[in-house]
Design a protein around this motif. Structure first.
Motif: not given
Length: 104
Positions: A85-90
């Motif tokens: 999600m955007g620059k981050q992984r969740y």
């Protein structure tokens, strides 16, 4: 969830409570997405160095919530159990914390 076959490990950050619980033999769950999209899931990183960079970059904010942040390996697979999600992984599902990797 705990996968038996993992092609790419997932790393996350957690505070000192994680390490204490692991030392006591307790299971720790890092939650995936929930609450009708209000919580995107726990932070996920493809390697410990990215998690360590996140801690360094966000130390002033993180320290407002807790202290003793460290990096932990989770029981899932990066490709199957996370979403970008955007620059981050969740995390897209809840996973067990397996072990302490680095305490920066």
């Amino acid at each position: 969830m705990q996968r038996t076959e993992i092609s790419q490990s997932i790393f996350t950050i957690g505070d000192a409570n994680y390490q204490q619980a692991l030392n006591e033999g307790k299971n720790i769950v890092k939650f995936g997405q929930m609450f009708w999209g209000l919580y995107p899931g726990g932070l996920a990183f493809s390697d410990p160095s990215k998690a360590e960079a996140f801690i360094r970059s966000n130390k002033s904010v993180l320290d407002k919530f807790s202290s003793g942040w460290a990096i932990y390996e989770l029981s899932g697979d990066l490709i199957l159990d996370t979403e970008q999600m955007g620059k981050q992984r969740y995390l897209n599902k809840s996973l067990l914390v397996r072990r302490l990797v680095i305490k920066p």
